[in-house]
Design a protein around this motif. Structure first.
Motif, mmCIF file in Angstrom:
data_model
loop_
_atom_site.group_PDB
_atom_site.id
_atom_site.type_symbol
_atom_site.label_atom_id
_atom_site.label_comp_id
_atom_site.label_asym_id
_atom_site.label_seq_id
_atom_site.Cartn_x
_atom_site.Cartn_y
_atom_site.Cartn_z
ATOM 1 N N ASN A 65 0.847 -1.201 0.000
ATOM 2 C CA ASN A 65 0.000 0.000 0.000
ATOM 3 C C ASN A 65 0.874 1.240 0.000
ATOM 4 O O ASN A 65 1.743 1.394 0.856
ATOM 5 C CB ASN A 65 -0.902 0.020 1.224
ATOM 6 C CG ASN A 65 -1.951 -1.067 1.206
ATOM 7 O OD1 ASN A 65 -1.713 -2.167 1.707
ATOM 8 N ND2 ASN A 65 -3.102 -0.786 0.646
ATOM 9 N N ARG A 66 0.681 2.118 -0.981
ATOM 10 C CA ARG A 66 1.416 3.386 -1.059
ATOM 11 C C ARG A 66 0.405 4.511 -1.272
ATOM 12 O O ARG A 66 0.295 5.060 -2.372
ATOM 13 C CB ARG A 66 2.435 3.349 -2.207
ATOM 14 C CG ARG A 66 3.615 2.432 -1.967
ATOM 15 C CD ARG A 66 4.453 2.876 -0.766
ATOM 16 N NE ARG A 66 4.954 4.228 -0.902
ATOM 17 C CZ ARG A 66 6.096 4.548 -1.501
ATOM 18 N NH1 ARG A 66 6.851 3.609 -2.033
ATOM 19 N NH2 ARG A 66 6.484 5.809 -1.567
ATOM 20 N N PRO A 67 -0.373 4.853 -0.229
ATOM 21 C CA PRO A 67 -1.398 5.888 -0.382
ATOM 22 C C PRO A 67 -0.813 7.288 -0.376
ATOM 23 O O PRO A 67 0.355 7.495 -0.025
ATOM 24 C CB PRO A 67 -2.274 5.667 0.856
ATOM 25 C CG PRO A 67 -1.313 5.146 1.882
ATOM 26 C CD PRO A 67 -0.343 4.287 1.132
ATOM 27 N N GLY A 68 -1.635 8.239 -0.771
ATOM 28 C CA GLY A 68 -1.250 9.644 -0.690
ATOM 29 C C GLY A 68 -1.398 10.394 -1.983
ATOM 30 O O GLY A 68 -1.276 9.822 -3.071
ATOM 31 N N ALA A 69 -1.704 11.688 -1.867
ATOM 32 C CA ALA A 69 -1.793 12.607 -3.012
ATOM 33 C C ALA A 69 -2.722 12.091 -4.099
ATOM 34 O O ALA A 69 -2.407 12.146 -5.279
ATOM 35 C CB ALA A 69 -0.410 12.878 -3.570
ATOM 36 N N GLY A 70 -3.888 11.587 -3.675
ATOM 37 C CA GLY A 70 -4.866 11.145 -4.656
ATOM 38 C C GLY A 70 -4.402 10.012 -5.536
ATOM 39 O O GLY A 70 -4.736 9.960 -6.721
ATOM 40 N N ALA A 91 -4.471 0.479 -10.592
ATOM 41 C CA ALA A 91 -4.873 1.877 -10.786
ATOM 42 C C ALA A 91 -6.388 2.014 -10.792
ATOM 43 O O ALA A 91 -7.119 1.051 -11.040
ATOM 44 C CB ALA A 91 -4.310 2.395 -12.106
ATOM 45 N N SER A 92 -6.837 3.212 -10.532
ATOM 46 C CA SER A 92 -8.261 3.527 -10.672
ATOM 47 C C SER A 92 -8.387 4.724 -11.601
ATOM 48 O O SER A 92 -7.391 5.368 -11.951
ATOM 49 C CB SER A 92 -8.886 3.849 -9.305
ATOM 50 O OG SER A 92 -8.451 5.109 -8.852
ATOM 51 N N GLY A 93 -9.609 5.030 -11.971
ATOM 52 C CA GLY A 93 -9.836 6.160 -12.856
ATOM 53 C C GLY A 93 -9.399 7.481 -12.277
ATOM 54 O O GLY A 93 -9.322 8.484 -12.995
ATOM 55 N N SER A 94 -9.065 7.499 -10.984
ATOM 56 C CA SER A 94 -8.648 8.753 -10.346
ATOM 57 C C SER A 94 -7.351 9.295 -10.932
ATOM 58 O O SER A 94 -7.106 10.501 -10.864
ATOM 59 C CB SER A 94 -8.471 8.555 -8.831
ATOM 60 O OG SER A 94 -7.443 7.626 -8.555
ATOM 61 N N ILE A 95 -6.510 8.421 -11.543
ATOM 62 C CA ILE A 95 -5.271 8.942 -12.124
ATOM 63 C C ILE A 95 -5.565 9.827 -13.331
ATOM 64 O O ILE A 95 -4.791 10.735 -13.638
ATOM 65 C CB ILE A 95 -4.270 7.821 -12.499
ATOM 66 C CG1 ILE A 95 -4.798 6.935 -13.633
ATOM 67 C CG2 ILE A 95 -3.906 6.977 -11.301
ATOM 68 C CD1 ILE A 95 -3.738 5.973 -14.164
ATOM 69 N N CYS A 96 -6.693 9.568 -14.003
ATOM 70 C CA CYS A 96 -7.067 10.417 -15.146
ATOM 71 C C CYS A 96 -7.621 11.752 -14.661
ATOM 72 O O CYS A 96 -7.476 12.771 -15.343
ATOM 73 C CB CYS A 96 -8.083 9.697 -16.023
ATOM 74 S SG CYS A 96 -7.435 8.219 -16.835
ATOM 75 N N LEU A 101 -6.153 17.825 -13.144
ATOM 76 C CA LEU A 101 -6.298 18.805 -12.077
ATOM 77 C C LEU A 101 -4.981 19.423 -11.633
ATOM 78 O O LEU A 101 -4.944 20.568 -11.206
ATOM 79 C CB LEU A 101 -6.985 18.156 -10.865
ATOM 80 C CG LEU A 101 -8.479 17.878 -10.997
ATOM 81 C CD1 LEU A 101 -8.987 17.157 -9.758
ATOM 82 C CD2 LEU A 101 -9.263 19.170 -11.199
ATOM 83 N N TYR A 102 -3.918 18.643 -11.709
ATOM 84 C CA TYR A 102 -2.626 19.114 -11.210
ATOM 85 C C TYR A 102 -1.675 19.400 -12.367
ATOM 86 O O TYR A 102 -1.522 18.584 -13.279
ATOM 87 C CB TYR A 102 -2.024 18.085 -10.260
ATOM 88 C CG TYR A 102 -2.915 17.803 -9.069
ATOM 89 C CD1 TYR A 102 -2.970 18.691 -8.005
ATOM 90 C CD2 TYR A 102 -3.724 16.677 -9.026
ATOM 91 C CE1 TYR A 102 -3.793 18.460 -6.910
ATOM 92 C CE2 TYR A 102 -4.554 16.428 -7.935
ATOM 93 C CZ TYR A 102 -4.583 17.317 -6.894
ATOM 94 O OH TYR A 102 -5.412 17.094 -5.816
ATOM 95 N N LYS A 103 -1.055 20.575 -12.316
ATOM 96 C CA LYS A 103 -0.204 21.003 -13.427
ATOM 97 C C LYS A 103 1.051 20.156 -13.570
ATOM 98 O O LYS A 103 1.521 19.890 -14.674
ATOM 99 C CB LYS A 103 0.185 22.479 -13.235
ATOM 100 C CG LYS A 103 -0.996 23.441 -13.326
ATOM 101 C CD LYS A 103 -0.539 24.876 -13.134
ATOM 102 C CE LYS A 103 -1.708 25.850 -13.251
ATOM 103 N NZ LYS A 103 -1.279 27.260 -13.056
ATOM 104 N N LYS A 104 1.621 19.737 -12.446
ATOM 105 C CA LYS A 104 2.877 18.995 -12.506
ATOM 106 C C LYS A 104 2.715 17.621 -11.864
ATOM 107 O O LYS A 104 2.693 17.486 -10.644
ATOM 108 C CB LYS A 104 3.985 19.776 -11.792
ATOM 109 C CG LYS A 104 4.336 21.098 -12.472
ATOM 110 C CD LYS A 104 5.466 21.814 -11.737
ATOM 111 C CE LYS A 104 5.813 23.122 -12.422
ATOM 112 N NZ LYS A 104 6.915 23.848 -11.711
ATOM 113 N N LEU A 105 2.593 16.607 -12.703
ATOM 114 C CA LEU A 105 2.555 15.237 -12.226
ATOM 115 C C LEU A 105 3.812 14.524 -12.713
ATOM 116 O O LEU A 105 4.269 14.771 -13.837
ATOM 117 C CB LEU A 105 1.324 14.499 -12.772
ATOM 118 C CG LEU A 105 0.007 14.648 -12.017
ATOM 119 C CD1 LEU A 105 -1.038 13.739 -12.642
ATOM 120 C CD2 LEU A 105 0.157 14.321 -10.541
ATOM 121 N N PRO A 106 4.364 13.626 -11.907
ATOM 122 C CA PRO A 106 5.591 12.928 -12.301
ATOM 123 C C PRO A 106 5.354 11.775 -13.270
ATOM 124 O O PRO A 106 6.245 10.976 -13.513
ATOM 125 C CB PRO A 106 6.137 12.424 -10.963
ATOM 126 C CG PRO A 106 4.916 12.233 -10.119
ATOM 127 C CD PRO A 106 3.973 13.333 -10.520
#
Length: 321
Positions: A65-70, A91-96, A101-106
């Motif tokens: 489990n690696r939760p955090g930051a949506g 993964a879930s649809g939340s990554i889309c 929503l966030y300008k800088k994703l890794p």
């Protein structure tokens, strides 16, 4: 000419060695990263799937489990892992949603991963406090239009799927509703039951038992078709909002560059695991609808979801830092 011959030989040897590697895969435990806390819907689904995959693959599937930051922390870990099939992401649809929503994703949901297979859906439903004077989506829309902005609708937090479903509903139905974000589902549900807010888009896992007890009323499910375990509840599309689609999907992803042979091995074993009657019965109690797919179909789903939420974020003017 000799240079081209050497290049051709090199390519052939690489292809041959990759085929042998895929035939030997897996030769050690496989890590399955779940980007949410333990005990939630994603964790329950991931652990059940991991157990069946372990039986099918003949190697342990270790849950991390690696939760955090949506869900972005866990997703980033897998995106940067070696592309050898030994580190996977549920993964879930939340990554889309996060990608819009966030300008800088890794990572890029469409480019940083090799799609393996869809795993299933845990549908959401629109539930209301029993005091709300509307017993259908059509009645709700009429009520909302008669008092624009006066109805408070909870969500599990800014940028969550329940928030985005609300924004999509407002746009599709042409109504003004006031968004009240909470920190998590339990807080939102507590206020909904108390009548402090009118409605909430929530998973069937937590909402349906309350509907059956008469503590909430269900107005519609967010699903392409009615649920087999709740056939009396219409979909939001058939209940009055044509084309409403915001599936809460879950899928298995590997790092980009993972050999196609290994992706295919995993895809075959996921499909086999999801055929288990025992697994289906166990997860049906959690509201999960299991469904596998081809890697290509999953890639299309991810691109479609990225486009869908991009339009919603832009039209609704949502901005998160």
């Amino acid at each position: 000419m000799k240079r081209f011959t050497r290049l051709a030989i090199t390519i052939s040897l690489c292809a041959a060695s990759m085929t042998v590697f895929a035939q030997q895969y897996p030769s050690k435990p496989v890590k399955l990263v779940i980007p949410f806390p333990p005990a939630g819907a994603t964790d329950v689904l991931g652990r059940a799937l991991g157990q069946k995959l372990s039986e099918s693959l003949g190697q342990a599937v270790v849950i991390e489990n690696r939760p955090g930051a949506g869900s972005t922390i866990g997703a980033e870990q897998v995106a940067s892992a070696p592309a050898d099939g030994y580190t996977l992401l549920l993964a879930s649809g939340s990554i889309c949603i996060s990608a819009n929503l966030y300008k800088k994703l890794p990572f890029d949901p469409a480019k940083s991963f090799a799609p393996v297979s869809l795993v299933g859906h845990v549908p959401h439903m629109l539930v209301a406090n029993p005091t709300v004077p509307a017993n259908s989506v059509k009645e709700l829309i009429a009520l909302a239009k008669s008092k624009p902005g006066e109805m408070n609708v909870a969500s599990q937090g800014n940028g969550t799927l329940s928030h985005m479903e609300l924004e999509l509903f407002k746009l599709a139905a042409g109504v003004e509703l006031t968004h009240v974000p909470y920190k998590g589902s339990s807080n939102a549900m507590t206020d909904l039951l108390a009548g402090n807010v009118s409605m909430l888009f929530d998973s069937v896992t937590s909402s349906l038992p309350l509907v059956r007890k008469g503590q909430l009323k269900a107005l519609g499910v967010v699903s392409p078709k009615r649920l087999t375990f709740a056939p009396d509840i219409p979909t939001i599309t058939e209940a009055g909002v044509p084309g409403f689609d915001a599936a809460n999907w879950f899928a298995l992803l590997a790092p980009a560059g993972t050999p196609k042979e290994i992706v295919q091995v995993l895809n075959t074993h996921v499909a086999r695991a999801l055929e288990s009657a025992e697994l289906r019965q166990r997860l049906a109690a959690q509201g999960a609808v299991l469904e596998s797919s081809t890697p290509v179909a999953l890639a299309i789903l991810i691109r479609d979801d990225l486009d869908r939420w991009a339009k919603v974020v832009k039209q609704a003017g949502i901005k998160l830092e």
